[in-house]
Scaffold this motif. Structure first.
Motif, mmCIF file in Angstrom:
data_model
loop_
_atom_site.group_PDB
_atom_site.id
_atom_site.type_symbol
_atom_site.label_atom_id
_atom_site.label_comp_id
_atom_site.label_asym_id
_atom_site.label_seq_id
_atom_site.Cartn_x
_atom_site.Cartn_y
_atom_site.Cartn_z
ATOM 1 N N PRO A 4 57.202 18.507 -15.218
ATOM 2 C CA PRO A 4 58.027 19.655 -14.803
ATOM 3 C C PRO A 4 59.467 19.563 -15.303
ATOM 4 O O PRO A 4 60.069 20.577 -15.671
ATOM 5 N N GLY A 5 60.019 18.342 -15.307
ATOM 6 C CA GLY A 5 61.390 18.188 -15.779
ATOM 7 C C GLY A 5 61.503 18.354 -17.276
ATOM 8 O O GLY A 5 62.448 18.994 -17.785
ATOM 9 N N VAL A 6 60.552 17.811 -18.012
ATOM 10 C CA VAL A 6 60.578 17.938 -19.469
ATOM 11 C C VAL A 6 60.436 19.396 -19.887
ATOM 12 O O VAL A 6 61.033 19.834 -20.884
ATOM 13 N N GLU A 7 59.682 20.172 -19.143
ATOM 14 C CA GLU A 7 59.442 21.566 -19.493
ATOM 15 C C GLU A 7 60.626 22.490 -19.181
ATOM 16 O O GLU A 7 60.567 23.691 -19.443
ATOM 17 N N LEU A 8 61.709 21.933 -18.680
ATOM 18 C CA LEU A 8 62.918 22.725 -18.425
ATOM 19 C C LEU A 8 63.821 22.812 -19.655
ATOM 20 O O LEU A 8 64.941 23.314 -19.576
ATOM 21 N N GLU A 9 63.346 22.334 -20.799
ATOM 22 C CA GLU A 9 64.196 22.241 -21.987
ATOM 23 C C GLU A 9 64.839 23.572 -22.350
ATOM 24 O O GLU A 9 66.048 23.651 -22.583
ATOM 25 N N GLU A 10 64.078 24.645 -22.424
ATOM 26 C CA GLU A 10 64.620 25.943 -22.813
ATOM 27 C C GLU A 10 65.640 26.441 -21.794
ATOM 28 O O GLU A 10 66.726 26.918 -22.145
ATOM 29 N N LEU A 11 65.302 26.339 -20.510
ATOM 30 C CA LEU A 11 66.205 26.808 -19.453
ATOM 31 C C LEU A 11 67.530 26.053 -19.500
ATOM 32 O O LEU A 11 68.611 26.662 -19.402
ATOM 33 N N LEU A 12 67.456 24.730 -19.641
ATOM 34 C CA LEU A 12 68.678 23.933 -19.596
ATOM 35 C C LEU A 12 69.376 23.848 -20.953
ATOM 36 O O LEU A 12 70.456 23.272 -21.056
ATOM 37 N N TRP A 13 68.774 24.431 -21.985
ATOM 38 C CA TRP A 13 69.514 24.639 -23.227
ATOM 39 C C TRP A 13 70.543 25.747 -23.030
ATOM 40 O O TRP A 13 71.705 25.622 -23.421
ATOM 41 N N HIS A 14 70.113 26.819 -22.387
ATOM 42 C CA HIS A 14 71.008 27.959 -22.184
ATOM 43 C C HIS A 14 71.891 27.800 -20.949
ATOM 44 O O HIS A 14 72.900 28.502 -20.827
ATOM 45 N N ASN A 15 71.519 26.919 -20.048
ATOM 46 C CA ASN A 15 72.293 26.683 -18.816
ATOM 47 C C ASN A 15 72.493 25.178 -18.648
ATOM 48 O O ASN A 15 71.970 24.562 -17.715
ATOM 49 N N PRO A 16 73.254 24.560 -19.538
ATOM 50 C CA PRO A 16 73.297 23.100 -19.547
ATOM 51 C C PRO A 16 74.201 22.513 -18.474
ATOM 52 O O PRO A 16 75.164 23.145 -18.020
ATOM 53 N N VAL A 17 73.860 21.286 -18.099
ATOM 54 C CA VAL A 17 74.793 20.460 -17.341
ATOM 55 C C VAL A 17 75.799 19.929 -18.365
ATOM 56 O O VAL A 17 75.412 19.278 -19.336
ATOM 57 N N ARG A 18 77.078 20.237 -18.147
ATOM 58 C CA ARG A 18 78.094 19.864 -19.138
ATOM 59 C C ARG A 18 79.065 18.859 -18.521
ATOM 60 O O ARG A 18 79.639 19.110 -17.456
#
Length: 654
Positions: free
Chosen positions: A161-175
């Motif tokens: 589940p965490g690995v599959e968040l790649e697209e979401l967290l590309w556009h909404n990254p933890v910076r």
């Protein structure tokens, strides 16, 4: 730059960010930067935009370019006229660092005991991400964090589940550790700043009558000139450019063909501005009144066009400025005012401006004149010889005008050194004349266009096959096919082009020994029989109409950043394309530079530039003849200039 990570080579940044870059509403503007960091932790880069209203837009994540070069790329499409700004930010991206490491470790065969810390750290990162993602995605991220902490699950079930968040967290990254560049500016104009079709004509010639030896019998007016406008609109032009419309000097007036002594009835050069009838804010009384000009402008706008006025900062010897502001000019040792010279040429009917005697008064007076015409509805100025005026003046005037009227556009008529032409673009000119006229072979044109493509952030070209001053020998001797060739090149290569009236009648006779028209309209009335030429089939107007219609119907031709060249094994031919990625519209042009002989060539097309695979077959439809062909990467092309000197294809796929 302040912060943790290097950010270098940001573009668009004109002269290191000293001047605003240029764009128009709706244009896709590429942004790039070089950024890198130590070690193997993931770096993220984004661009932050602020519109003319100061509102910050959602940041755009920048994607990495070619591997190993640390280049980052993004695009923006501005939607308002005015001054935009942007900054580039680089940041530590803990989610991508975590994901990259976990995937590699699992692929290497490591198990739960080896990944215990990774799972815990990933859950903490997702806890931070919950506060960043859109509300509708919060629960998904919480569930992924809970899965990482669930010791009852298998390793695969905990991580997936965490690995599959790649697209979401590309556009909404933890910076984290965010580094920010300085602010860079982008001036965004209305679209006509980039896409325009200009038609130049002298109002005084429309409706005029002349007798023997070009003796003026009747002078054209704004009212008679307005009768020409429907035909100009029917050809597809959207800017009507008028040479100076002001009173013409009577002292030292030039006669026909630039002779030094004028007959009493000679009309003089419109560029010898000013007399006892007024100056730059006045209208030549034989053209009409200010109300007549407004009528002409309103009629132009009714037909879907707009008026461009000539802004020529010079004066005739009897201009009101000469008495009111003698400090605007240069006084010679004998006490006389210096007239214009370009040795060995002399222009006794024109006094050039001196920009150093009383700059502030001069600056304010010119601003007053410009705003007079802006307040009378003029939004485009073609500036005569701006390179002979102080550059810092233009750097002051253009932004000053745009403060109150951001839609006003300025075209630089500057056939001069490259540094000056580029400099005028940098300090604010909207468009520029170019060396197009003198690029008469395929390789010269390709080389020149490739140079222009490197200057688009500050200089927008406008291609003119002819002007009242310029009749290139290729048109003097190339016959009707050459008129078509130059029109195709001007209309298809660049989004903005223009022509001087008479081009459609194949006017080609030069003054002996000169690169300009004989019996030049700058010095005499020149009424033309437009209707008679069309009835006799001696007019290029239908062809020009077709070219402008092709431009209007194909959005790929509205831009310049998308120009791509293709190989053809005949040096007399040029092959190029434009593609609009949003609509998929693609134009492919093959044009011959030879107006006398049939030419054959074999193309090698860059299929990716056409949006196609290397082995694809596709259909091309000729927009001039209607002919249809099945093409691929390699194609044989025959061009007979006496039939048609160019193919203008729309590429059809599927």
């Amino acid at each position: 730059m302040t912060g943790r990570f290097p950010i270098e080579d940001v573009t668009p940044a004109v002269s290191g960010g000293r001047y605003p870059a240029k764009a128009v509403v709706g244009e896709v503007v590429p942004v790039s930067a070089v950024s890198y960091r130590e070690g193997h932790h993931a770096l993220g880069v984004n661009v932050v935009w602020r519109g003319p209203d100061g509102e910050t837009k959602p940041f755009t994540r920048m994607a990495p370019g070619a591997p190993g070069l640390d280049q980052w790329h993004a695009t923006i499409r501005p939607d308002q006229v005015g001054r935009w700004t942007f900054t580039v930010e680089a940041f530590d991206d803990p989610y991508r660092t975590w994901r990259n490491a976990v995937v590699k470790k699992i692929e290497a065969g490591q198990g739960l005991e080896d990944l215990a810390n990774d799972l815990a750290e990933g859950a903490e990162i997702l806890d931070l991400a919950v506060k960043i993602v859109p509300a509708e995605d919060e629960e998904r991220v919480r569930e992924a964090a809970a899965a990482l902490r669930d010791e009852q699950r298998s390793l695969f079930a905990r991580v997936t589940p965490g690995v599959e968040l790649e697209e979401l967290l590309w556009h909404n990254p933890v910076r984290q550790l965010v580094t920010t560049t300085r602010s860079f500016a982008l001036w965004v104009d209305r679209k006509r700043a980039l896409y325009s079709s200009w038609y130049e004509f002298f109002p005084r010639s429309e409706g005029a009558e002349i007798g023997p030896d070009a003796t003026p019998i009747k002078h054209g007016t704004f009212r008679t000139a307005a009768e020409r406008l429907p035909a100009v609109a029917a050809m597809g032009f959207n800017v009507v450019y008028l040479p100076p419309i002001h009173p013409i000097g009577k002292i030292n007036r030039k006669g026909r063909n630039n002779t030094l002594v004028a007959r009493p009835e000679d009309v003089g050069s419109p560029w010898a501005i000013g007399s006892d009838e007024g100056g730059h804010d006045a209208i030549h009384p034989q053209l009409g009144t200010l109300d007549d000009f407004r009528y002409f402008r309103e009629r132009t706008e009714e037909l879907g066009m707009e008026v461009a006025l000539d802004l020529a900062l010079q004066a005739a010897p009897d201009h009101p400025w000469v008495k009111q502001y003698p400090q605007f000019f240069t006084t010679r040792a004998d006490g006389t005012i210096a007239f214009a010279e370009n040795p060995p040429k002399k222009y006794q009917d024109i006094y050039p401006i001196n920009w150093d005697n009383d700059y502030r008064t001069l600056r304010d007076e010119v601003y007053r004149v410009v705003m007079h015409w802006v307040n009378n509805g003029v939004k485009i100025f073609r500036v005569d010889n701006p390179h002979t005026k102080a550059v810092n003046f233009w750097q002051w005037l253009i932004p000053k005008v745009k403060e109150s009227d951001p839609d006003v556009l300025f075209l630089a008529e500057a056939f001069t050194r490259p540094a000056m032409m580029n400099g005028l673009g940098k300090i604010g000119f909207t468009q520029s004349y170019t060396y197009f006229t003198w690029r008469t072979t395929a390789w010269e044109m390709r080389e020149y266009m490739e140079q222009l493509l490197t200057t688009l952030d500050w200089m927008r070209p406008n291609f003119w096959p002819n002007t009242p001053d310029i009749l290139h020998e290729s048109l003097q001797h190339g016959g009707p096919p050459m008129f078509k060739i130059r029109a195709v090149l001007a209309t298809m290569l660049t989004p903005s082009w223009g022509m001087y009236s008479g081009y459609e009648l194949f006017e080609h006779v030069a003054r002996p020994g000169a690169e300009e028209y004989i019996d030049n309209e700058k010095f005499e009335l020149k009424p033309r029989d437009w209707a008679g030429a069309e009835r006799a089939g001696r007019s290029l107007a239908p062809y020009l109409t077709r070219l402008n219609r092709i431009r209007d119907e194909n959005p790929a031709l509205h831009w310049l950043r998308n120009l791509r060249f293709h190989e053809v094994d005949n040096g007399a031919m040029l092959c190029f394309s434009k593609r609009d990625d949003e609509t998929g519209n693609t134009i492919l042009v093959i044009v011959s530079f030879d107006s006398s002989n049939v030419q054959w060539g074999n193309t090698t097309l860059d299929m990716a530039a056409l949006g196609l695979g290397w082995h694809d077959r596709f259909t091309v439809v000729d927009q001039i003849t209607g002919a249809t062909y099945e093409w691929g990467q390699f194609n044989a092309v025959r061009i007979d200039p006496y039939v048609e000197p160019a193919h203008i294809f729309v590429v059809q796929t599927g």
